[in-house]
Scaffold this motif. Sequence first.
Motif, PDB file in Angstrom:
ATOM      1  N   TYR A  10       0.822  -1.213   0.000  1.00 21.37           N
ATOM      2  CA  TYR A  10       0.000   0.000   0.000  1.00 21.37           C
ATOM      3  C   TYR A  10       0.853   1.257   0.000  1.00 21.37           C
ATOM      4  O   TYR A  10       0.642   2.181  -0.786  1.00 21.37           O
ATOM      5  N   LEU A  11       1.838   1.311   0.883  1.00 20.08           N
ATOM      6  CA  LEU A  11       2.654   2.510   0.997  1.00 20.08           C
ATOM      7  C   LEU A  11       3.616   2.682  -0.170  1.00 20.08           C
ATOM      8  O   LEU A  11       4.136   3.782  -0.381  1.00 20.08           O
ATOM      9  N   HIS A  12       3.849   1.632  -0.922  1.00 17.62           N
ATOM     10  CA  HIS A  12       4.685   1.797  -2.113  1.00 17.62           C
ATOM     11  C   HIS A  12       4.056   2.825  -3.043  1.00 17.62           C
ATOM     12  O   HIS A  12       4.747   3.688  -3.614  1.00 17.62           O
ATOM     13  N   TYR A  13       2.747   2.747  -3.173  1.00 19.89           N
ATOM     14  CA  TYR A  13       2.043   3.715  -4.028  1.00 19.89           C
ATOM     15  C   TYR A  13       1.776   5.024  -3.289  1.00 19.89           C
ATOM     16  O   TYR A  13       2.041   6.108  -3.804  1.00 19.89           O
ATOM     17  N   VAL A  14       1.242   4.900  -2.078  1.00 19.22           N
ATOM     18  CA  VAL A  14       0.849   6.097  -1.328  1.00 19.22           C
ATOM     19  C   VAL A  14       2.040   6.998  -1.022  1.00 19.22           C
ATOM     20  O   VAL A  14       1.937   8.229  -1.103  1.00 19.22           O
ATOM     21  N   TRP A  18       4.799   8.409  -4.899  1.00 12.51           N
ATOM     22  CA  TRP A  18       4.430   9.833  -4.767  1.00 12.51           C
ATOM     23  C   TRP A  18       5.652  10.687  -4.477  1.00 12.51           C
ATOM     24  O   TRP A  18       5.843  11.750  -5.080  1.00 12.51           O
ATOM     25  N   PHE A  19       6.497  10.236  -3.564  1.00  8.28           N
ATOM     26  CA  PHE A  19       7.681  11.007  -3.185  1.00  8.28           C
ATOM     27  C   PHE A  19       8.645  11.148  -4.363  1.00  8.28           C
ATOM     28  O   PHE A  19       9.186  12.231  -4.608  1.00  8.28           O
ATOM     29  N   TYR A  36      10.724   1.193   5.839  1.00  9.75           N
ATOM     30  CA  TYR A  36      10.643  -0.231   6.123  1.00  9.75           C
ATOM     31  C   TYR A  36       9.253  -0.495   6.673  1.00  9.75           C
ATOM     32  O   TYR A  36       8.909  -0.028   7.762  1.00  9.75           O
ATOM     33  N   ALA A  37       8.433  -1.221   5.910  1.00  7.86           N
ATOM     34  CA  ALA A  37       7.031  -1.446   6.270  1.00  7.86           C
ATOM     35  C   ALA A  37       6.334  -0.099   6.455  1.00  7.86           C
ATOM     36  O   ALA A  37       6.300   0.701   5.525  1.00  7.86           O
ATOM     37  N   ASP A  38       5.828   0.178   7.657  1.00  8.72           N
ATOM     38  CA  ASP A  38       5.123   1.447   7.849  1.00  8.72           C
ATOM     39  C   ASP A  38       5.957   2.460   8.617  1.00  8.72           C
ATOM     40  O   ASP A  38       5.441   3.460   9.116  1.00  8.72           O
ATOM     41  N   VAL A  56       2.226  18.867   3.873  1.00  8.41           N
ATOM     42  CA  VAL A  56       1.341  18.182   2.932  1.00  8.41           C
ATOM     43  C   VAL A  56       1.218  16.687   3.209  1.00  8.41           C
ATOM     44  O   VAL A  56       0.263  16.043   2.772  1.00  8.41           O
ATOM     45  N   LEU A  57       2.142  16.121   3.974  1.00  4.45           N
ATOM     46  CA  LEU A  57       2.154  14.675   4.222  1.00  4.45           C
ATOM     47  C   LEU A  57       0.866  14.164   4.884  1.00  4.45           C
ATOM     48  O   LEU A  57       0.320  13.144   4.454  1.00  4.45           O
ATOM     49  N   PRO A  58       0.344  14.833   5.932  1.00  2.93           N
ATOM     50  CA  PRO A  58      -0.906  14.344   6.525  1.00  2.93           C
ATOM     51  C   PRO A  58      -2.066  14.334   5.533  1.00  2.93           C
ATOM     52  O   PRO A  58      -2.934  13.458   5.595  1.00  2.93           O
ATOM     53  N   LYS A  59      -2.081  15.298   4.607  1.00  2.00           N
ATOM     54  CA  LYS A  59      -3.156  15.352   3.605  1.00  2.00           C
ATOM     55  C   LYS A  59      -3.031  14.170   2.642  1.00  2.00           C
ATOM     56  O   LYS A  59      -4.040  13.579   2.244  1.00  2.00           O
ATOM     57  N   ARG A  60      -1.796  13.842   2.281  1.00  2.00           N
ATOM     58  CA  ARG A  60      -1.573  12.707   1.393  1.00  2.00           C
ATOM     59  C   ARG A  60      -2.029  11.412   2.049  1.00  2.00           C
ATOM     60  O   ARG A  60      -2.724  10.593   1.430  1.00  2.00           O
ATOM     61  N   PHE A  61      -1.674  11.211   3.301  1.00  2.00           N
ATOM     62  CA  PHE A  61      -2.087  10.005   4.010  1.00  2.00           C
ATOM     63  C   PHE A  61      -3.593   9.978   4.231  1.00  2.00           C
ATOM     64  O   PHE A  61      -4.239   8.944   4.098  1.00  2.00           O
ATOM     65  N   GLY A  62      -4.149  11.137   4.594  1.00  2.00           N
ATOM     66  CA  GLY A  62      -5.584  11.203   4.852  1.00  2.00           C
ATOM     67  C   GLY A  62      -6.417  10.868   3.635  1.00  2.00           C
ATOM     68  O   GLY A  62      -7.525  10.335   3.749  1.00  2.00           O
ATOM     69  N   LYS A  63      -5.897  11.162   2.459  1.00  2.00           N
ATOM     70  CA  LYS A  63      -6.593  10.870   1.204  1.00  2.00           C
ATOM     71  C   LYS A  63      -6.851   9.382   1.058  1.00  2.00           C
ATOM     72  O   LYS A  63      -7.817   8.966   0.399  1.00  2.00           O
TER      73      LYS A  63
END
Length: 226
Positions: A10-14, A18-19, A36-38, A56-63
Motif C-alpha cells: 500500500y505505501l509503495h504507491y501512497v 508519490w515522493f 521499512y514497512a510502515d 502536505v504529508l498528513p493530507k496525502r495520508f488522509g486521502k
Amino acid sequence: MISPLLANVYLHYVLDVWFEQEVKPRLKGRAFLIRYADDFVMGFACEEDARKVLEVLPKRFGKYGLTLHPDKTRLVAFGRPSKSSSGASQGTGTPGTFDFLGFTHYWGLSRRGYWIVKRRTSRSRLGRAFAKITDWCRGHRHLPLREQHHVLVQKLRGHFAYYGITSNFQALQRFRSGVIELWRKWLGRRRRGGQVSWSRMLALLKQYPLPPARVVHSVYGRTANP
C-alpha cells in the motif's frame, strides 16, 4: 494498524511513488526517503523543503484513510556539526536525534576526530527487551539451569544479531549485564526469601557462560568490537 506485508504494498504507491514522482521534482535541494514497512524517514538538504513536505504529508495520508503517528512525526535538525581546530563545537546549537528501526541516530566523533552518524539501541527498545527477559525469567525460573541457560544464550545472540552494529557496543554490554542481573534475581526467587549472591552467580556463569557483547555488523567491512 496495518500488517508489514500490506504496508509494503500500500505505501509503495501512497508514499514511495508519490515522493519520487511528485515531491522530489518540486524541491529546491536534495532529498531521500527510507522506508521499512510502515516506518520511514525523510531527509532534506533544505529546511524549507522539509517543512513543505511535512505540511502536505498528513493530507496525502488522509486521502487514503491513513494517519501519521503523532509522537513519531516530527522535524529534526540533523545537519553535520561544525568543529573548531581546538575541538569546540561551533554553530547555533546541537543537532537533534531521531529513532528509526529500534536505533537512536545521532552525531558523534570517530576515533580520528571526524563527525559521523552513530547509532545506539533506543531507550524504548532496550526497555522492551528487558521487560521480555524479566517475563521469561519469572515464568521459567523453576526450569533446570541448563535449560534456562540455553534459552538465554539464544536470546542474547538474537539481540546481538540485530543490535550488534558499529558504535552500539556499550548498549550491547548494558543489555548483557542486565540479563545477568535479571537471571540472578529470578533464580533467587525459586524459593521464598532466597537470594543468589554475586559470588555464587559468578561461579554459575563459569559453568554456564553467556555470550559476550559482540558487534556483528560493522560499517568498516569487518566484524569487530569497538
